[in-house]
Design a protein around this motif. Sequence first.
Motif, PDB file in Angstrom:
ATOM      1  N   ILE A   1      15.631  28.508  59.549  1.00  0.00           N
ATOM      2  CA  ILE A   1      14.205  28.603  59.875  1.00  0.00           C
ATOM      3  C   ILE A   1      13.725  30.056  59.827  1.00  0.00           C
ATOM      4  CG2 ILE A   1      12.522  28.336  61.742  1.00  0.00           C
ATOM      5  CD1 ILE A   1      13.934  25.721  62.487  1.00  0.00           C
ATOM      6  N   GLU A   2      14.533  30.973  60.385  1.00  0.00           N
ATOM      7  CA  GLU A   2      14.159  32.392  60.356  1.00  0.00           C
ATOM      8  C   GLU A   2      13.975  32.880  58.927  1.00  0.00           C
ATOM      9  OE1 GLU A   2      17.195  34.451  62.451  1.00  0.00           O
ATOM     10  OE2 GLU A   2      16.526  33.781  64.452  1.00  0.00           O
ATOM     11  N   GLN A   3      14.910  32.521  58.056  1.00  0.00           N
ATOM     12  CA  GLN A   3      14.831  32.974  56.667  1.00  0.00           C
ATOM     13  C   GLN A   3      13.664  32.316  55.925  1.00  0.00           C
ATOM     14  OE1 GLN A   3      16.753  35.493  55.616  1.00  0.00           O
ATOM     15  NE2 GLN A   3      17.672  35.486  57.655  1.00  0.00           N
ATOM     16  N   SER A   4      13.452  31.036  56.189  1.00  0.00           N
ATOM     17  CA  SER A   4      12.356  30.332  55.504  1.00  0.00           C
ATOM     18  C   SER A   4      11.003  30.896  55.919  1.00  0.00           C
ATOM     19  CB  SER A   4      12.421  28.826  55.800  1.00  0.00           C
ATOM     20  OG  SER A   4      12.156  28.566  57.163  1.00  0.00           O
ATOM     21  N   GLU A   5      10.870  31.272  57.186  1.00  0.00           N
ATOM     22  CA  GLU A   5       9.611  31.857  57.655  1.00  0.00           C
ATOM     23  C   GLU A   5       9.465  33.302  57.151  1.00  0.00           C
ATOM     24  OE1 GLU A   5       9.620  31.412  61.886  1.00  0.00           O
ATOM     25  OE2 GLU A   5       8.942  29.321  61.798  1.00  0.00           O
ATOM     26  N   TYR A   6      10.587  34.014  57.067  1.00  0.00           N
ATOM     27  CA  TYR A   6      10.539  35.403  56.614  1.00  0.00           C
ATOM     28  C   TYR A   6      10.123  35.481  55.142  1.00  0.00           C
ATOM     29  CZ  TYR A   6      12.086  40.102  55.361  1.00  0.00           C
ATOM     30  OH  TYR A   6      12.134  41.393  54.887  1.00  0.00           O
ATOM     31  N   TYR A   7      10.715  34.650  54.302  1.00  0.00           N
ATOM     32  CA  TYR A   7      10.431  34.720  52.862  1.00  0.00           C
ATOM     33  C   TYR A   7       9.181  33.929  52.476  1.00  0.00           C
ATOM     34  CZ  TYR A   7      14.877  37.073  52.234  1.00  0.00           C
ATOM     35  OH  TYR A   7      15.893  37.988  52.287  1.00  0.00           O
ATOM     36  N   GLY A   8       8.777  32.988  53.299  1.00  0.00           N
ATOM     37  CA  GLY A   8       7.478  32.343  53.149  1.00  0.00           C
ATOM     38  C   GLY A   8       7.322  31.426  51.954  1.00  0.00           C
ATOM     39  N   TYR A   9       6.065  31.291  51.510  1.00  0.00           N
ATOM     40  CA  TYR A   9       5.706  30.344  50.452  1.00  0.00           C
ATOM     41  C   TYR A   9       4.341  30.743  49.916  1.00  0.00           C
ATOM     42  CZ  TYR A   9       3.294  28.626  54.595  1.00  0.00           C
ATOM     43  OH  TYR A   9       2.534  28.547  55.740  1.00  0.00           O
ATOM     44  N   SER A  10       3.939  30.126  48.818  1.00  0.00           N
ATOM     45  CA  SER A  10       2.614  30.363  48.242  1.00  0.00           C
ATOM     46  C   SER A  10       1.744  29.139  48.502  1.00  0.00           C
ATOM     47  CB  SER A  10       2.734  30.605  46.733  1.00  0.00           C
ATOM     48  OG  SER A  10       1.456  30.641  46.125  1.00  0.00           O
ATOM     49  N   GLY A  11       0.600  29.346  49.142  1.00  0.00           N
ATOM     50  CA  GLY A  11      -0.289  28.221  49.418  1.00  0.00           C
ATOM     51  C   GLY A  11      -0.731  28.187  50.860  1.00  0.00           C
ATOM     52  N   ASP A  12      -1.431  27.117  51.207  1.00  0.00           N
ATOM     53  CA  ASP A  12      -1.989  27.016  52.557  1.00  0.00           C
ATOM     54  C   ASP A  12      -0.970  26.579  53.595  1.00  0.00           C
ATOM     55  OD1 ASP A  12      -1.744  24.529  51.421  1.00  0.00           O
ATOM     56  OD2 ASP A  12      -3.615  23.730  52.250  1.00  0.00           O
ATOM     57  N   ARG A  13       0.092  25.883  53.167  1.00  0.00           N
ATOM     58  CA  ARG A  13       1.138  25.473  54.100  1.00  0.00           C
ATOM     59  C   ARG A  13       2.429  25.244  53.313  1.00  0.00           C
ATOM     60  NH1 ARG A  13       2.790  20.254  54.535  1.00  0.00           N
ATOM     61  NH2 ARG A  13       1.720  18.655  53.297  1.00  0.00           N
ATOM     62  N   VAL A  14       3.562  25.187  54.028  1.00  0.00           N
ATOM     63  CA  VAL A  14       4.835  24.971  53.356  1.00  0.00           C
ATOM     64  C   VAL A  14       4.963  23.510  52.930  1.00  0.00           C
ATOM     65  CG1 VAL A  14       6.150  24.471  55.475  1.00  0.00           C
ATOM     66  CG2 VAL A  14       7.322  25.402  53.460  1.00  0.00           C
ATOM     67  N   ARG A  15       5.457  23.314  51.715  1.00  0.00           N
ATOM     68  CA  ARG A  15       5.810  21.991  51.203  1.00  0.00           C
ATOM     69  C   ARG A  15       7.187  22.149  50.564  1.00  0.00           C
ATOM     70  NH1 ARG A  15       0.257  22.674  50.188  1.00  0.00           N
ATOM     71  NH2 ARG A  15      -1.074  20.889  50.802  1.00  0.00           N
ATOM     72  N   GLY A  16       8.223  21.837  51.336  1.00  0.00           N
ATOM     73  CA  GLY A  16       9.568  22.203  50.907  1.00  0.00           C
ATOM     74  C   GLY A  16      10.535  21.052  50.728  1.00  0.00           C
ATOM     75  N   LEU A  17      11.536  21.292  49.881  1.00  0.00           N
ATOM     76  CA  LEU A  17      12.668  20.388  49.694  1.00  0.00           C
ATOM     77  C   LEU A  17      13.920  21.110  50.157  1.00  0.00           C
ATOM     78  CD1 LEU A  17      11.954  19.011  46.094  1.00  0.00           C
ATOM     79  CD2 LEU A  17      11.277  17.996  48.276  1.00  0.00           C
ATOM     80  N   ILE A  18      14.762  20.410  50.923  1.00  0.00           N
ATOM     81  CA  ILE A  18      16.001  20.996  51.418  1.00  0.00           C
ATOM     82  C   ILE A  18      17.170  20.135  50.952  1.00  0.00           C
ATOM     83  CG2 ILE A  18      17.319  21.712  53.443  1.00  0.00           C
ATOM     84  CD1 ILE A  18      14.726  22.155  54.931  1.00  0.00           C
ATOM     85  N   PHE A  19      18.074  20.732  50.172  1.00  0.00           N
ATOM     86  CA  PHE A  19      19.221  20.009  49.626  1.00  0.00           C
ATOM     87  C   PHE A  19      20.467  20.304  50.465  1.00  0.00           C
ATOM     88  CE2 PHE A  19      16.326  20.444  46.053  1.00  0.00           C
ATOM     89  CZ  PHE A  19      16.316  19.155  45.539  1.00  0.00           C
ATOM     90  N   CYS A  20      21.121  19.242  50.934  1.00  0.00           N
ATOM     91  CA  CYS A  20      22.307  19.369  51.779  1.00  0.00           C
ATOM     92  C   CYS A  20      23.528  18.759  51.089  1.00  0.00           C
ATOM     93  CB  CYS A  20      22.073  18.685  53.121  1.00  0.00           C
ATOM     94  SG  CYS A  20      20.631  19.311  54.021  1.00  0.00           S
ATOM     95  N   SER A  21      24.693  18.901  51.724  1.00  0.00           N
ATOM     96  CA  SER A  21      25.932  18.439  51.100  1.00  0.00           C
ATOM     97  C   SER A  21      26.271  16.989  51.434  1.00  0.00           C
ATOM     98  CB  SER A  21      27.103  19.338  51.514  1.00  0.00           C
ATOM     99  OG  SER A  21      27.253  19.344  52.917  1.00  0.00           O
TER     100      SER A  21
END
Length: 661
Positions: A120-140
């Motif tokens: 979460i810290e890294q995702s908030e630090y590096y951010g995103y482009s746009g009005d809000r985050v729309r993300g995909l997270i790939f796990c094992s």
Amino acid sequence: MAEKFVRPILTYADEAHHSSNNIYTKVINYFNPKLFLGMTATPDKRDDNQEGKNIYEIFHYQIAHEIRLQQAMEDNLLCPFHYFGISEVISLDDKTLQAAKLTDEEFNQLTSDERVRHVIEQSEYYGYSGDRVRGLIFCSRVKECEELSRKFNALGYRTIALSGADNEEKRQEAFERLAMNEADATEEMQPLDYIFSRDILNEGVDIVEVNQVIMLRPTQSPIVFIQQLGRGLRKASGKEYVVILDFIGNYNNNFMIPVALSGDRSYNADVIRKYVISGNSTIPGASTVHFDEISKDKIFKSIDKIKGMKTLIKESYVSLKNRLGRVPLLYDFYENQEIDPLVIIKEYKTYYAFMQAMEKDKYKNSLNEQEKLTLEYLSKTILSGVRPDELAILSQLLYRDHIGVADFIKEYQKTYGIKISTSQVNEAIQVLQGHFVSKEAEYQKFRQIDILENDQSGMIRRLKSYTERLAHIQFYTQVEDIIKVGIARYKDKYFPGRIVDSPFVLYEKYSRRDVSLLMNCGKDLSSIMYGMKRIEDDVFIFITYHKEESQDEKNYVDGKPDYADAFEDDLIFKWDSQIGKGLDSSYMKDVLEAERKHLLVKKSDAETSFYYMGQFTVVEARNARKEDNRGRMQPITKVTMKMQHPVREDLLRYLQSNITA
């Protein structure tokens, strides 16, 4: 009355790598179109070698157009991305993560509060482009997706975990919620910030609004890596770029990350290192690539210990054979930018031996022992293309039984724009007579290759036995293949950057064997070329930047003293002489009195070859003392060198970066 069926001119199939499936086959056979056009982002699949599964064969080996990630980025067809390689907090390796079951302790690492906070810290630090985050997270694994989703939700995020068990309706609803605007939210339909998944989103999913992709699993193949990264590359209104966060652990396959990002399929360790070093220059356009220092070192460690190379070679062979519709030659690998021919030779000694392993009965006993020996020597000695001398002679002798030395010199200068002396031609002839070896036993083995002789009349003549061997089409094809690859490598890799009056190219990598060849030593001096080697008017200093540490109470590993060898900046290099060699020693006279002084550096003992850093002058040389492994103080010479050319910044950073345990 039934309407008359009109045969379509064109039938188009998306995700065409599934064309061998029954549903696709039925549609194709039913319509029987005049033209069948297929599009796919994954033409090379692991089952391509199974009968009826080869997509290239299905489409009659006709590729209308091919574009890879780097070209698509350059042509501005995709959304720019900013990739960040970030060090993982978990200690699990990829073998553990691939296991069918995890212990409770291992699973708790994957889903720990520490890991959740870190992501979460890294995702908030590096951010995103746009009005809000729309993300995909790939796990094992699926359970990891479910537990991480639960923990994200508990912290105020809106997420869902999807797996193969979820029906199409649930998936589509999740995709719509991820894409929707906040203003369109209802009590029944709330936006999502993230979708967690294992692999169901790898293909066939088109959510153009995705602006952040997080990878929480080891990279198992470049294909899957690009599939997952590609989920965020579609252009969309209000989206200037997509952020890719790749959490890199202690994984054996970390070397596949730069392979995937660069699109380079050579699997040459030096090439892969170069892509990690160069970073942003790997991807054209506005996209960027960044690795934190710990991640970088994890990747370098993975490159140093690439495992399963024979499997990678075989996969590359099957892919290329499927694409070409025939058995490929070494040059096909080079021309199609597949696995580096030198990597194949390192594993199998000759391409013929590799063909025997792959095609078995077709290549059983088709060459005699002398032919095999000749291919082994040529593959070992001239395939790399570090110089064209021997290659040019062999090329001429493929088509004629003799050539005058004077005529060869003219032809050589016309082809390469380089003057070559009669003595250099004679050196090349010696090499082709089997002399370029390190031991007498090796010479006794390879002197039997019987390729050519240099007679008193100034003619280079093809020996009768070699002429007879060239009449054997299988042998001729293999020799011609070696020559084509060697010349192509020289023209692409060495010729453009060649320094005037020097056989070396700045910042290219050379082995001690290469130095022996380029300096016309007459034989391979690798075994005695350590630390410093004087060759006539040239002296070569070989440096391992990060020395191996002693595991006992000794000051250093035997034979590898921890000298204070380091760059102070991009011009000044500090070097310690061998222990016991003071300023007045013959050893130091060889260094100081040499007309030309060359520096070659490698980062660690894991690398087998050295970067050619160029020539230097000695600014200062003074006596000093250093303790040896027996506790005795011994004389050494401390030397300050100044490079003729400032060292390239990215290479300097690579050499200076620490190697972590």
